[in-house]
Design an enzyme around this catalytic site. Structure first.
Site, PDB file in Angstrom:
ATOM      1  N   ARG A  80       0.863  -1.181   0.000  1.00  0.00           N
ATOM      2  CA  ARG A  80       0.000   0.000   0.000  1.00  0.00           C
ATOM      3  C   ARG A  80       0.901   1.232   0.000  1.00  0.00           C
ATOM      4  NH1 ARG A  80      -2.755   2.998   4.816  1.00  0.00           N
ATOM      5  NH2 ARG A  80      -3.773   4.597   3.566  1.00  0.00           N
ATOM      6  N   HIS A 124      -3.103  10.721   0.491  1.00  0.00           N
ATOM      7  CA  HIS A 124      -2.556  10.557   1.837  1.00  0.00           C
ATOM      8  C   HIS A 124      -2.004  11.923   2.244  1.00  0.00           C
ATOM      9  CE1 HIS A 124      -1.044   7.306   4.779  1.00  0.00           C
ATOM     10  NE2 HIS A 124      -0.776   8.477   5.344  1.00  0.00           N
ATOM     11  N   GLU A 169      -7.504   8.328   6.158  1.00  0.00           N
ATOM     12  CA  GLU A 169      -7.813   8.996   7.421  1.00  0.00           C
ATOM     13  C   GLU A 169      -8.366  10.414   7.269  1.00  0.00           C
ATOM     14  OE1 GLU A 169      -4.555   8.739  10.186  1.00  0.00           O
ATOM     15  OE2 GLU A 169      -4.706   6.572  10.318  1.00  0.00           O
ATOM     16  N   ASN A 291      -7.480   1.612  10.045  1.00  0.00           N
ATOM     17  CA  ASN A 291      -6.162   1.938  10.597  1.00  0.00           C
ATOM     18  C   ASN A 291      -6.312   1.949  12.105  1.00  0.00           C
ATOM     19  OD1 ASN A 291      -5.514   2.443   7.922  1.00  0.00           O
ATOM     20  ND2 ASN A 291      -4.968   4.594   8.234  1.00  0.00           N
ATOM     21  N   TYR A 293      -4.195   2.147  15.882  1.00  0.00           N
ATOM     22  CA  TYR A 293      -2.964   2.325  16.662  1.00  0.00           C
ATOM     23  C   TYR A 293      -3.182   2.120  18.157  1.00  0.00           C
ATOM     24  CZ  TYR A 293      -0.619   3.703  12.428  1.00  0.00           C
ATOM     25  OH  TYR A 293      -0.069   3.681  11.175  1.00  0.00           O
ATOM     26  N   GLU A 364      -3.540  -0.096   8.254  1.00  0.00           N
ATOM     27  CA  GLU A 364      -2.371   0.371   9.002  1.00  0.00           C
ATOM     28  C   GLU A 364      -2.430  -0.160  10.416  1.00  0.00           C
ATOM     29  OE1 GLU A 364      -1.441   4.603   9.193  1.00  0.00           O
ATOM     30  OE2 GLU A 364      -1.971   4.822   7.074  1.00  0.00           O
TER      31      GLU A 364
HETATM   32  C1  BGC Z   1      -1.049   7.912   9.150  1.00  0.00           C
HETATM   33  C2  BGC Z   1       0.405   7.674   8.805  1.00  0.00           C
HETATM   34  C3  BGC Z   1       1.265   7.889  10.037  1.00  0.00           C
HETATM   35  C4  BGC Z   1       0.853   6.872  11.076  1.00  0.00           C
HETATM   36  C5  BGC Z   1       1.660   6.929  12.369  1.00  0.00           C
HETATM   37  C6  BGC Z   1      -1.451   7.355  10.482  1.00  0.00           C
HETATM   38  O1  BGC Z   1      -2.241   8.296  11.131  1.00  0.00           O
HETATM   39  O2  BGC Z   1      -1.876   7.461   8.121  1.00  0.00           O
HETATM   40  O3  BGC Z   1       0.748   8.520   7.758  1.00  0.00           O
HETATM   41  O4  BGC Z   1       2.615   7.836   9.766  1.00  0.00           O
HETATM   42  O5  BGC Z   1      -0.485   7.065  11.415  1.00  0.00           O
HETATM   43  O6  BGC Z   1       1.465   8.159  12.995  1.00  0.00           O
END
Ligand code: BGC
Length: 459
Positions: A80, A124, A169, A291, A293, A364
């Site tokens: 990607r 992006h 995002e 995505n 985190y 992601e």
């Molecule tokens: C984004 C990436 C970024 C990653 C880590 C995401 O919000 O799509 O571009 O590097 O998080 O912060």
């Protein structure tokens, strides 16, 4: 400590890695590329914490063959990457830049030549500067320019690209770029940023039509999701947390998947013929990208801004505040490591949308840690893959996983200081060195493809 094997994923599960144009390409003024809002924003003194400006990226524009070779050696099924809008349409509208399209043509051929599925994201975050000057995503016209550009890219690449991503995002672009001013274009409009959300959604819907008209298929979008946890028990805490949940999780997903805003009040704040636009926005998707985190702990407005939350603070005039999540390990960027948040979020999506939810891909997931001996990244990814497997065992239909990121890259306002890659980049020489996590991920992919659980080396 014995680590049980990582369960095998279903046959055909797609293993990949993600990256984006502005964070990697460099070559900011090469071969006719136009400037983007990020080029200008990052060059402003004081904007990027380590004083870098992203103009060199990782040198991907010149070194893409090297990175494709690394993907091939990894055994990745897909890559990607993102197409830089101003590289293809330097002025945001008007003539295309043939040299820009040629670059993506070469990249796609290189990937296909190695049996790797190209999965381009069309936006992006690098808006052509000319459009930014016209209001960027606050201007409805930007949505139409985006659809034209998307169609032009598909005209050139749809014969070889089997998987497309419109936007990355849109919530972060709205919140960080237009509401808080921490990212390009640096606007601090608070709730007046909402039109930027609507116009990105409209751009997505129009682009889906333009892509299909140009012969593209398997179209999706990459949306950030975070389980929102409530801090405290007051009425204000519950209100703040629910509002943040709506803004970060449902403001985009609901229109995309149900054709309606989560709340009439939001619909009323949006510009344009909203009801009509929603029909465009809800154009059927072939898949939906998540995505993930970390979760977010939210309550009433905080007395002082929290500086570890993605490096920015929520101003006290907003009716919610973000709190530190205690009791969990933290990544190098200070984010809490909560693998079960991924399972939880996927189940929340499945519960909310049921049959309306198309197959999912994790577009992601990753973390920032220093060093080549990055056992903490291995633990992070291992934990998240187990959580993903658990969500699938609970009935969530997930077809693939893209880790963020293949190589270290320009981490927006953190500059080069936060390293999310499986592959280390020496920014003085642009030399690539695979980290331990790269070798680990290769074995995960191999075992999974052979239908075997992965015996953890420290198991
Ligand atoms: C984004 C990436 C970024 C990653 C880590 C995401 O919000 O799509 O571009 O590097 O998080 O912060």
């Amino acid at each position: 400590m014995t680590i049980p094997p990582l369960p095998a994923f279903p046959p055909g599960f797609l293993w990949g890695a993600s990256a984006s144009a502005f964070q990697t390409e460099g070559a900011a003024g090469t071969d006719g590329k136009g400037p983007s809002g990020w080029d200008v924003f990052a060059a402003r003194p004081g904007r990027i914490k380590d004083g870098t400006d992203g103009s060199r990226g990782t040198g991907f524009y010149d070194r893409y063959r090297e990175d494709v070779a690394l993907l091939a050696e990894l055994g990745a099924g897909a890559f990607r990457f993102s197409v830089s809008w101003p590289r293809v349409v330097p002025d945001g509208s008007g003539p295309l830049n043939p040299a820009g399209l040629d670059f993506y043509d070469r990249l796609v051929d290189e990937l296909c030549g190695h049996g790797i599925t190209p999965a381009p994201t069309l936006y992006h975050w690098d808006t052509p500067l000319a459009l930014e000057h016209g209001g960027g995503w606050l201007n409805r016209d930007t949505a139409f320019r985006f659809a034209e550009y998307a169609g032009a890219v598909a005209e050139r690449l749809a014969d070889r690209v089997p998987m497309w991503i419109t936007l990355n995002e849109p919530a972060e672009v709205t919140l960080l770029g237009y509401a808080l001013g921490e990212h390009a274009p640096g606007r601090r409009l608070l709730f007046d940023a909402l039109p930027a959300a609507h116009h990105q959604l409209l751009a997505h819907g129009l682009a889906v039509g333009a892509l299909r008209a140009a012969g593209a298929s398997r179209i999706g979008i990459a949306v950030s999701h975070t389980p929102v946890w409530t801090a405290g028990g007051s009425e204000e805490d519950r209100f703040g947390s629910a509002l943040y949940d709506t803004l970060s999780n449902w403001l985009f997903a609901d229109p995309l998947l149900t054709g309606a805003y989560p709340d009439e009040n939001f619909a009323a704040l949006m510009p344009g013929p909203v009801a009509e636009d929603l029909k465009t926005i809800a154009a059927p998707l072939d898949w939906y990208g998540v995505n993930y985190y970390n979760p977010t702990l939210v309550g009433a407005p905080a007395p002082q801004a929290l500086d570890t939350f993605a490096g920015f603070g929520i101003p006290p005039e907003l009716p919610f505040g973000i709190r530190e999540i205690d009791g969990y390990e933290r990544t190098g960027s200070g984010w809490p490591v909560v693998p079960d948040g991924l399972r939880d979020m996927l189940v929340r999506l499945e519960t909310r949308y049921g049959d309306r939810l198309p197959p999912l891909y994790i577009t992601e997931n990753g973390c920032s840690f220093e060093g080549l001996r990055d056992s903490r990244r291995i633990d992070f990814l291992d934990g998240h893959l187990r959580a993903l497997h658990a969500a699938m065992a609970q009935g969530v239909d997930v077809r693939g996983y893209f880790t963020w990121s293949l190589t270290d890259n320009f981490e927006w306002i953190e500059g080069n200081a936060q390293r999310f890659g499986l592959v280390h980049v020496d920014y003085a020489t642009m030399r690539r060195t695979p980290k331990d996590s790269y070798h680990w991920y290769r074995e995960v992919i191999r075992s999974s493809q052979a239908g075997r659980p992965y015996e953890h080396p420290r198991g």
